[in-house]
Design a protein around this motif. Structure first.
Motif, PDB file in Angstrom:
ATOM      1  N   SER A 240       0.848  -1.193   0.000  1.00 49.38           N
ATOM      2  CA  SER A 240       0.000   0.000   0.000  1.00 49.38           C
ATOM      3  C   SER A 240       0.880   1.237   0.000  1.00 49.38           C
ATOM      4  O   SER A 240       1.796   1.356   0.817  1.00 49.38           O
ATOM      5  CB  SER A 240      -0.901  -0.007   1.239  1.00 49.38           C
ATOM      6  N   HIS A 298      -5.230   8.209  -1.909  1.00 51.17           N
ATOM      7  CA  HIS A 298      -4.767   7.112  -1.054  1.00 51.17           C
ATOM      8  C   HIS A 298      -3.286   7.323  -0.742  1.00 51.17           C
ATOM      9  O   HIS A 298      -2.468   7.467  -1.644  1.00 51.17           O
ATOM     10  CB  HIS A 298      -4.953   5.768  -1.757  1.00 51.17           C
ATOM     11  N   HIS A 299      -2.945   7.347   0.541  1.00 45.72           N
ATOM     12  CA  HIS A 299      -1.590   7.736   0.937  1.00 45.72           C
ATOM     13  C   HIS A 299      -0.967   6.776   1.943  1.00 45.72           C
ATOM     14  O   HIS A 299       0.180   6.964   2.360  1.00 45.72           O
ATOM     15  CB  HIS A 299      -1.627   9.138   1.556  1.00 45.72           C
ATOM     16  N   SER A 300      -1.693   5.758   2.375  1.00 46.79           N
ATOM     17  CA  SER A 300      -1.195   4.870   3.429  1.00 46.79           C
ATOM     18  C   SER A 300      -0.010   4.052   2.931  1.00 46.79           C
ATOM     19  O   SER A 300      -0.072   3.433   1.867  1.00 46.79           O
ATOM     20  CB  SER A 300      -2.306   3.927   3.889  1.00 46.79           C
ATOM     21  N   LYS A 301       1.049   4.024   3.727  1.00 49.28           N
ATOM     22  CA  LYS A 301       2.282   3.331   3.342  1.00 49.28           C
ATOM     23  C   LYS A 301       2.467   2.128   4.258  1.00 49.28           C
ATOM     24  O   LYS A 301       2.833   2.272   5.425  1.00 49.28           O
ATOM     25  CB  LYS A 301       3.462   4.293   3.419  1.00 49.28           C
ATOM     26  N   VAL A 315       4.511  -0.832   8.650  1.00 47.28           N
ATOM     27  CA  VAL A 315       3.949   0.507   8.432  1.00 47.28           C
ATOM     28  C   VAL A 315       5.133   1.456   8.346  1.00 47.28           C
ATOM     29  O   VAL A 315       5.976   1.489   9.247  1.00 47.28           O
ATOM     30  CB  VAL A 315       3.004   0.923   9.572  1.00 47.28           C
ATOM     31  N   TYR A 358      -9.722  -1.211   8.804  1.00 50.34           N
ATOM     32  CA  TYR A 358      -9.110  -0.328   7.805  1.00 50.34           C
ATOM     33  C   TYR A 358      -9.062  -0.998   6.430  1.00 50.34           C
ATOM     34  O   TYR A 358      -9.398  -0.381   5.414  1.00 50.34           O
ATOM     35  CB  TYR A 358      -7.696   0.078   8.230  1.00 50.34           C
ATOM     36  N   GLY A 398      -6.158   4.137  11.801  1.00 51.85           N
ATOM     37  CA  GLY A 398      -6.438   4.326  10.387  1.00 51.85           C
ATOM     38  C   GLY A 398      -7.094   5.668  10.124  1.00 51.85           C
ATOM     39  O   GLY A 398      -7.799   6.214  10.982  1.00 51.85           O
ATOM     40  N   SER A 399      -6.852   6.194   8.937  1.00 55.13           N
ATOM     41  CA  SER A 399      -7.499   7.436   8.514  1.00 55.13           C
ATOM     42  C   SER A 399      -8.197   7.169   7.188  1.00 55.13           C
ATOM     43  O   SER A 399      -7.558   6.748   6.223  1.00 55.13           O
ATOM     44  CB  SER A 399      -6.465   8.555   8.360  1.00 55.13           C
TER      45      SER A 399
END
Length: 523
Positions: A240, A298-301, A315, A358, A398-399
């Motif tokens: 991700s 979408h920015h989740s790493k 993460v 999430y 989570g966001s």
């Protein structure tokens, strides 16, 4: 030649690589003549675009002194009389016989030797003499002591939360994760109860900095590369991120080509997405999570790596691109978890619920795969309940984009963080602790939201039952000088996007703070 009529005063002599642990390139010997001299990319044996064609200008005087001016955008290091000083673009410094220049901090070492004392080859060990040695050795001892103290604190905190049989990535071989055998039995298979793949230096820490190229080796103590993170027999990978350079990713981590099932969750569109489709291996699935509102991406790493023995969850802070994994100070958290035993399938933990909630919001298209030892399974959010997270040392916050109402208000973002912290008892020393905010892009903030955010980060009670109280918020944001003097120079500015009107809001002035990490070489 034009230099034939000029008086040669000395030479910049390259220091050989064997004692310059961080040097990854070489420089030819550079004669220095009376008057103006130029040092640049043409003096390198290898091509490195961090070195400008006119990197330095040096004006040599007959008294043996030399004035150095940094002409390129990237800084240099001057080592003189036991001191190590960074010199940025357009700044000047004086050097004399015996001084050392790092043409890029941590790389391309040259030593100035006047004509009366030239001898080659030289080594960085020449620096380690007399008073200079004692000063540098003392500084190194302080750095090592600081690192050891930081890691000891981290280890103590982790051990206080972990059970005796905690399965932690990088633990010594005596502490291992269990596997799920082909029959789904609760018995442990001794042949498969080994770690997913311990980190190379075996330190039992789940938080690491990423390795930065071009820095001295001591600054990369315990750091990791992408190959340290993605290793071993990966059966399924969920990657991700916002930006994904597939060409670089497969070059930097060739083992990904052998992973039979890869799902990439990304934030790309337009030409970037078309390029990803063109470059991706046939067995890779691309998915851009839907956005219910017109803002953001979408920015989740994160990475979810499934192994025969369990799962590694990572993460991190870096885009999957070359500059993020090589030229910036980035960090990651990761931990390994075993498969659940059959009798534990219905047991759930807070971490598990955080993760599955999430993943459910990402709405990727479900697909079916055959995993050795497990059989045919559907890869959806619920699949990740098959792992035992009982030894997790963290909670996931989570966001999710959108407008949240009712109970969902406290399910995501800083309100979820407030909920989690409210359940924790802290030592009294944490009362009114400073709140440090660091991020790469700045939106349109206002006082009301900043106040809400500070309340969330200050939630929790001290051990005497009182509220922790709101600490002083500080925003770490780079200055123009910080960008200019970074490894990438001004090019690094493209990674901190923000409209000028957002940065220059008057109420933010009281929050601004500068990054400073000289003691660990990441300033």
């Amino acid at each position: 030649m034009a230099s034939a009529s000029r008086v040669r005063l000395g030479t910049l002599v390259p220091l050989t690589k064997d004692n310059a642990g961080s040097s990854n390139g070489s420089v030819s010997s550079i004669p220095i003549f009376q008057g103006p001299n130029v040092v640049g990319r043409d003096h390198l044996v290898v091509v490195d675009k961090r070195i400008s064609r006119k990197h330095l200008s040096l004006h040599a005087s007959t008294d043996g002194s030399i004035e150095v001016v940094v002409e390129g955008p990237n800084p240099i290091i001057v080592r003189s009389k036991g001191q190590r000083r960074k010199v940025c673009a357009k700044e000047t410094a004086k050097i004399a016989h015996g001084d050392v220049l790092e043409l890029i901090p941590g790389d391309y070492f040259v030593k100035y030797v006047d004509m009366g004392d030239e001898h080659v080859p030289m080594h960085l060990s020449d620096l380690m003499k007399g008073k200079r040695y004692s000063e540098e050795h003392g500084a190194a001892v302080k750095r090592i002591r600081q690192i050891m103290e930081d890691e000891a604190l981290a280890k103590t905190l982790q051990e206080s939360f972990a059970a005796d049989d905690a399965a932690v990535s990088g633990m010594p071989s005596g502490q291992k994760i269990s596997s799920h055998d082909s029959a789904g039995s609760s018995e442990r298979n001794n042949d498969r109860t080994h770690s997913v793949g311990p980190l190379k230096d075996m330190l039992p820490l789940t938080f690491r900095l990423m390795h930065v190229q071009g820095l001295p080796s001591w600054t990369n103590t315990s750091s990791v590369t992408i190959q340290d993170v993605i290793q071993g027999e990966v059966l399924l990978a969920v990657l991700s991120n916002y930006m994904v350079d597939i060409d670089w990713l497969l070059t930097a981590c060739p083992s990904l080509r052998k992973v039979p099932h890869v799902l990439v969750l990304h934030g790309q569109d337009g030409a970037s997405l078309e390029l990803m489709k063109k470059l991706k291996p046939a067995n890779w699935i691309l998915h851009r999570p839907p956005l219910p509102i017109s803002f953001g991406t979408h920015h989740s790493k994160a990475m979810l790596l499934v192994y025969p023995q369990g799962i590694r969850i990572v993460v991190h802070t870096a885009n999957l691109i070359h500059v993020d994994w090589n030229y910036k100070s980035q960090g990651l958290w990761m931990q390994d978890f075993p498969w659940k035993d059959t009798v534990d399938m219905n047991k759930k933990t807070a971490f598990e619920n955080d993760l599955v909630d999430y993943l459910s919001a990402l709405k990727w298209p479900e697909f079916r795969v055959n995993l050795p030892g497990v059989g045919d399974v559907n890869i959806n959010a619920a699949f990740f309940r098959k792992f035992d997270y009982s030894n997790s040392m963290v909670r996931l916050i989570g966001s999710v984009p959108g407008y949240h109402v009712g109970s969902n208000i406290r399910k995501w973002g800083h309100m979820k963080l407030r909920n989690v912290l409210d359940e924790i008892m802290f030592n009294k020393q944490f009362c009114k602790s400073p709140l440090i905010y660091q991020f790469s892009s700045l939106g349109s903030l206002d006082e009301k939201w900043m106040s809400e955010f500070a309340c969330s980060l200050s939630a929790g009670k001290s051990d005497d039952g009182s509220q922790l109280g709101i600490g002083k918020p500080l925003i770490v944001w780079p200055t123009v000088e910080d960008v200019r003097c970074s490894i990438e120079g001004y090019a690094a500015g493209s990674c901190i996007p923000s409209p000028q009107k957002n940065v220059e809001r008057d109420f933010l002035k009281k929050y601004w703070s500068r990054w400073k990490a000289d003691h660990v070489g990441r300033c």
